[in-house]
Design a protein around this motif. Structure first.
Motif, PDB file in Angstrom:
ATOM      1  N   ARG A  97     -63.645  45.679  15.684  1.00 19.43           N
ATOM      2  CA  ARG A  97     -63.527  46.033  14.783  1.00 19.43           C
ATOM      3  C   ARG A  97     -64.150  47.166  13.980  1.00 19.43           C
ATOM      4  NH1 ARG A  97     -63.319  39.694  12.473  1.00 19.43           N
ATOM      5  NH2 ARG A  97     -61.724  39.015  13.297  1.00 19.43           N
ATOM      6  N   ALA A  98     -64.902  47.076  14.181  1.00 14.22           N
ATOM      7  CA  ALA A  98     -66.211  48.127  12.537  1.00 14.22           C
ATOM      8  C   ALA A  98     -65.306  49.807  13.239  1.00 14.22           C
ATOM      9  CB  ALA A  98     -67.003  48.698  12.576  1.00 14.22           C
ATOM     10  N   ALA A  99     -65.450  49.633  14.757  1.00 18.58           N
ATOM     11  CA  ALA A  99     -64.982  50.873  15.649  1.00 18.58           C
ATOM     12  C   ALA A  99     -63.859  51.566  15.438  1.00 18.58           C
ATOM     13  CB  ALA A  99     -65.567  50.775  16.848  1.00 18.58           C
ATOM     14  N   ASP A 100     -62.640  50.612  15.868  1.00 16.24           N
ATOM     15  CA  ASP A 100     -61.355  50.902  15.312  1.00 16.24           C
ATOM     16  C   ASP A 100     -61.069  50.854  14.217  1.00 16.24           C
ATOM     17  OD1 ASP A 100     -58.906  50.947  16.034  1.00 16.24           O
ATOM     18  OD2 ASP A 100     -58.869  48.982  16.895  1.00 16.24           O
ATOM     19  N   ILE A 101     -61.361  50.931  13.316  1.00 13.46           N
ATOM     20  CA  ILE A 101     -60.691  50.848  11.810  1.00 13.46           C
ATOM     21  C   ILE A 101     -61.612  51.829  11.197  1.00 13.46           C
ATOM     22  CG2 ILE A 101     -61.296  49.895   9.325  1.00 13.46           C
ATOM     23  CD1 ILE A 101     -61.234  47.088  10.346  1.00 13.46           C
ATOM     24  N   ALA A 102     -62.603  51.857  11.219  1.00 14.09           N
ATOM     25  CA  ALA A 102     -63.320  53.416  10.652  1.00 14.09           C
ATOM     26  C   ALA A 102     -61.913  54.838  11.928  1.00 14.09           C
ATOM     27  CB  ALA A 102     -64.884  53.817  11.983  1.00 14.09           C
ATOM     28  N   GLN A 103     -61.477  54.089  13.236  1.00 17.97           N
ATOM     29  CA  GLN A 103     -60.686  55.822  13.582  1.00 17.97           C
ATOM     30  C   GLN A 103     -59.742  55.488  12.998  1.00 17.97           C
ATOM     31  OE1 GLN A 103     -63.710  57.817  15.046  1.00 17.97           O
ATOM     32  NE2 GLN A 103     -61.863  57.458  16.474  1.00 17.97           N
ATOM     33  N   PHE A 104     -59.482  55.157  12.735  1.00 18.02           N
ATOM     34  CA  PHE A 104     -57.705  54.104  12.208  1.00 18.02           C
ATOM     35  C   PHE A 104     -57.866  54.877  10.378  1.00 18.02           C
ATOM     36  CE2 PHE A 104     -54.829  52.004   9.753  1.00 18.02           C
ATOM     37  CZ  PHE A 104     -53.128  51.532  10.388  1.00 18.02           C
ATOM     38  N   ASP A 105     -59.039  54.504   9.553  1.00 21.05           N
ATOM     39  CA  ASP A 105     -59.197  54.953   8.291  1.00 21.05           C
ATOM     40  C   ASP A 105     -59.043  56.671   8.678  1.00 21.05           C
ATOM     41  OD1 ASP A 105     -58.971  52.873   7.302  1.00 21.05           O
ATOM     42  OD2 ASP A 105     -60.952  52.802   7.185  1.00 21.05           O
ATOM     43  N   ARG A 106     -59.561  56.840   9.607  1.00 23.61           N
ATOM     44  CA  ARG A 106     -59.664  58.940  10.249  1.00 23.61           C
ATOM     45  C   ARG A 106     -57.912  58.727  10.076  1.00 23.61           C
ATOM     46  NH1 ARG A 106     -62.814  61.064  13.771  1.00 23.61           N
ATOM     47  NH2 ARG A 106     -63.118  62.671  13.011  1.00 23.61           N
ATOM     48  N   VAL A 107     -57.655  58.318  10.716  1.00 24.42           N
ATOM     49  CA  VAL A 107     -55.999  59.185  10.875  1.00 24.42           C
ATOM     50  C   VAL A 107     -55.472  58.963   9.321  1.00 24.42           C
ATOM     51  CG1 VAL A 107     -54.192  58.478  11.771  1.00 24.42           C
ATOM     52  CG2 VAL A 107     -55.573  58.520  13.003  1.00 24.42           C
ATOM     53  N   GLN A 108     -55.860  57.955   8.536  1.00 23.18           N
ATOM     54  CA  GLN A 108     -55.197  57.733   7.634  1.00 23.18           C
ATOM     55  C   GLN A 108     -55.528  59.263   6.303  1.00 23.18           C
ATOM     56  OE1 GLN A 108     -52.635  55.147   7.018  1.00 23.18           O
ATOM     57  NE2 GLN A 108     -53.584  53.407   6.598  1.00 23.18           N
ATOM     58  N   ARG A 109     -56.666  59.453   6.922  1.00 22.10           N
ATOM     59  CA  ARG A 109     -56.810  60.599   5.823  1.00 22.10           C
ATOM     60  C   ARG A 109     -56.081  61.262   6.132  1.00 22.10           C
ATOM     61  NH1 ARG A 109     -61.670  57.580   5.742  1.00 22.10           N
ATOM     62  NH2 ARG A 109     -62.443  58.449   7.254  1.00 22.10           N
ATOM     63  N   GLY A 110     -56.009  61.190   7.373  1.00 23.03           N
ATOM     64  CA  GLY A 110     -55.584  62.948   7.870  1.00 23.03           C
ATOM     65  C   GLY A 110     -56.159  63.331   8.066  1.00 23.03           C
ATOM     66  N   GLU A 111     -57.666  63.281   9.029  1.00 18.35           N
ATOM     67  CA  GLU A 111     -58.593  63.972   9.708  1.00 18.35           C
ATOM     68  C   GLU A 111     -58.672  63.975  11.197  1.00 18.35           C
ATOM     69  OE1 GLU A 111     -62.461  61.964   8.960  1.00 18.35           O
ATOM     70  OE2 GLU A 111     -62.162  61.894   7.111  1.00 18.35           O
ATOM     71  N   ILE A 112     -57.757  63.093  11.752  1.00 14.11           N
ATOM     72  CA  ILE A 112     -57.322  63.381  12.734  1.00 14.11           C
ATOM     73  C   ILE A 112     -56.062  62.477  13.181  1.00 14.11           C
ATOM     74  CG2 ILE A 112     -59.931  63.278  14.187  1.00 14.11           C
ATOM     75  CD1 ILE A 112     -59.587  59.879  14.825  1.00 14.11           C
ATOM     76  N   ASP A 113     -54.990  62.924  14.150  1.00  9.72           N
ATOM     77  CA  ASP A 113     -53.445  62.048  14.756  1.00  9.72           C
ATOM     78  C   ASP A 113     -53.584  60.727  15.544  1.00  9.72           C
ATOM     79  OD1 ASP A 113     -52.334  63.941  12.926  1.00  9.72           O
ATOM     80  OD2 ASP A 113     -52.260  65.809  13.700  1.00  9.72           O
ATOM     81  N   SER A 114     -54.793  61.427  16.245  1.00 12.76           N
ATOM     82  CA  SER A 114     -55.002  60.321  17.722  1.00 12.76           C
ATOM     83  C   SER A 114     -56.541  59.875  17.487  1.00 12.76           C
ATOM     84  CB  SER A 114     -53.914  60.390  18.235  1.00 12.76           C
ATOM     85  OG  SER A 114     -54.811  61.290  18.995  1.00 12.76           O
ATOM     86  N   TYR A 115     -56.702  58.477  18.681  1.00 11.79           N
ATOM     87  CA  TYR A 115     -58.087  58.775  18.645  1.00 11.79           C
ATOM     88  C   TYR A 115     -57.680  57.251  20.323  1.00 11.79           C
ATOM     89  CZ  TYR A 115     -57.384  54.056  16.222  1.00 11.79           C
ATOM     90  OH  TYR A 115     -57.362  52.913  15.653  1.00 11.79           O
ATOM     91  N   SER A 116     -59.183  57.000  20.818  1.00  6.75           N
ATOM     92  CA  SER A 116     -59.076  56.826  21.553  1.00  6.75           C
ATOM     93  C   SER A 116     -60.509  55.756  21.991  1.00  6.75           C
ATOM     94  CB  SER A 116     -58.589  56.987  23.170  1.00  6.75           C
ATOM     95  OG  SER A 116     -57.261  58.082  23.498  1.00  6.75           O
ATOM     96  N   LEU A 117     -59.807  54.270  21.918  1.00  8.03           N
ATOM     97  CA  LEU A 117     -61.376  53.550  22.686  1.00  8.03           C
ATOM     98  C   LEU A 117     -61.203  52.082  23.516  1.00  8.03           C
ATOM     99  CD1 LEU A 117     -60.944  50.803  20.546  1.00  8.03           C
ATOM    100  CD2 LEU A 117     -61.798  52.854  18.677  1.00  8.03           C
ATOM    101  N   GLU A 118     -62.288  51.777  24.097  1.00  6.51           N
ATOM    102  CA  GLU A 118     -62.088  50.237  24.559  1.00  6.51           C
ATOM    103  C   GLU A 118     -62.832  49.586  23.095  1.00  6.51           C
ATOM    104  OE1 GLU A 118     -64.473  49.963  28.180  1.00  6.51           O
ATOM    105  OE2 GLU A 118     -63.805  51.536  29.146  1.00  6.51           O
ATOM    106  N   LYS A 119     -61.332  48.506  24.063  1.00  6.70           N
ATOM    107  CA  LYS A 119     -62.389  47.319  22.618  1.00  6.70           C
ATOM    108  C   LYS A 119     -61.839  46.091  22.809  1.00  6.70           C
ATOM    109  CE  LYS A 119     -59.184  46.373  19.246  1.00  6.70           C
ATOM    110  NZ  LYS A 119     -58.133  46.691  18.426  1.00  6.70           N
ATOM    111  N   ARG A 120     -61.693  44.510  22.741  1.00  5.54           N
ATOM    112  CA  ARG A 120     -61.574  43.558  23.265  1.00  5.54           C
ATOM    113  C   ARG A 120     -60.882  42.902  21.955  1.00  5.54           C
ATOM    114  NH1 ARG A 120     -67.242  41.699  23.764  1.00  5.54           N
ATOM    115  NH2 ARG A 120     -67.633  43.171  21.465  1.00  5.54           N
ATOM    116  N   PHE A 121     -60.253  41.911  22.414  1.00  2.00           N
ATOM    117  CA  PHE A 121     -58.944  41.449  21.930  1.00  2.00           C
ATOM    118  C   PHE A 121     -58.760  39.902  22.091  1.00  2.00           C
ATOM    119  CE2 PHE A 121     -55.588  45.252  21.430  1.00  2.00           C
ATOM    120  CZ  PHE A 121     -55.824  45.315  20.138  1.00  2.00           C
ATOM    121  N   ILE A 122     -58.903  38.923  21.044  1.00  2.00           N
ATOM    122  CA  ILE A 122     -58.314  37.546  21.217  1.00  2.00           C
ATOM    123  C   ILE A 122     -57.044  37.316  21.288  1.00  2.00           C
ATOM    124  CG2 ILE A 122     -59.283  35.460  20.625  1.00  2.00           C
ATOM    125  CD1 ILE A 122     -61.186  37.213  18.670  1.00  2.00           C
ATOM    126  N   ARG A 123     -57.429  36.144  22.861  1.00  2.00           N
ATOM    127  CA  ARG A 123     -55.717  35.956  22.465  1.00  2.00           C
ATOM    128  C   ARG A 123     -55.482  34.751  22.418  1.00  2.00           C
ATOM    129  NH1 ARG A 123     -52.722  36.393  27.867  1.00  2.00           N
ATOM    130  NH2 ARG A 123     -52.916  34.216  27.763  1.00  2.00           N
TER     131      ARG A 123
END
Length: 232
Positions: A97-123
């Motif tokens: 969660r932390a890695a994804d949210i950190a990138q998501f927040d950077r987009v919200q602040r206008g620092e980046i427009d997109s990002y990519s990463l590997e993560k796991r979802f819980i089905r």
């Protein structure tokens, strides 16, 4: 129908007067053409959106699922209705969660427009699924984020293959290192990639010295012809 035979889209307004009607004709041909083009564009997008090759999701600024295609539902094991009641943060593995949210927040602040990463979802069934995630932000003309488009690629097969390879290497390593014969792995040009201790004992080179050498470096010139053709 115009004099030249061309068709015009007209918006007609009527005003009733005492003894006559006042008709107003507004040419909306261009507007209708734009509406048709937009409808065609949306139809193409909908076709891409519904392709089963990759999961596509539209997410809001509060991390909820606004729209998902069938592939996302199949990957996560939820219906559209069930997903609409959850956020992607809730379904993300706690360790990711932390890695994804950190990138998501950077987009919200206008620092980046997109990002990519590997993560796991819980089905929905409790199992985890690894995905390759790519997220892009769609912004309003003033730069404010409006929503997010996310692409989810199931990489379970790749992860399973990587795990199988690691397990195979773990089984192979003791036999390789403890063999009574000199053993080495070489590439198609004959360069040594890995050598075992017995190999270093036979030739008197250290492991570091052998790595990067070729099989032919260890042979007399007259004996190089015995090397396999693909190595020469």
């Amino acid at each position: 129908l115009a004099k030249d035979g061309g068709l015009r889209d007209i918006d007609i307004s009527t005003v009733l007067m005492p003894d006559q009607l006042l008709l107003s004709f507004l040419d909306i041909t261009v507007r209708k053409q734009r509406e048709v083009a937009l409808a065609q564009s949306e139809a193409r997008f909908r076709g891409y959106f519904n392709l089963p090759l990759v999961g596509i999701a539209i997410n809001s600024l509060d991390k909820s699922w606004l729209e998902v295609n069938d592939r996302v539902c199949a990957m996560l094991g939820y219906t559209r209705t069930a997903l609409a009641e959850k956020t992607w943060e809730e379904l993300t593995h706690p360790d990711d969660r932390a890695a994804d949210i950190a990138q998501f927040d950077r987009v919200q602040r206008g620092e980046i427009d997109s990002y990519s990463l590997e993560k796991r979802f819980i089905r929905a069934d409790g199992r985890t699924i690894p995905v390759d995630l790519s997220v892009a932000c769609v912004r309003a003309p003033d730069g404010r984020p409006e929503f997010f488009v996310a692409l989810l690629q199931d990489i379970s097969a790749r992860k399973e293959a990587e795990q199988a390879l690691r397990e195979s290497e773990e089984r192979f390593r003791p036999a390789f290192d403890n063999a009574n014969t000199g053993m080495c792995l070489v590439d198609l040009q004959g360069r040594l990639l890995q050598v075992n201790p017995r190999m270093t004992a036979i030739f008197g080179y250290s492991q570091q010295e052998l790595l990067g050498m070729s099989v032919n470096d260890l042979a007399l010139p007259d004996d190089e012809s015995i090397s396999p053709a693909f190595i020469r």
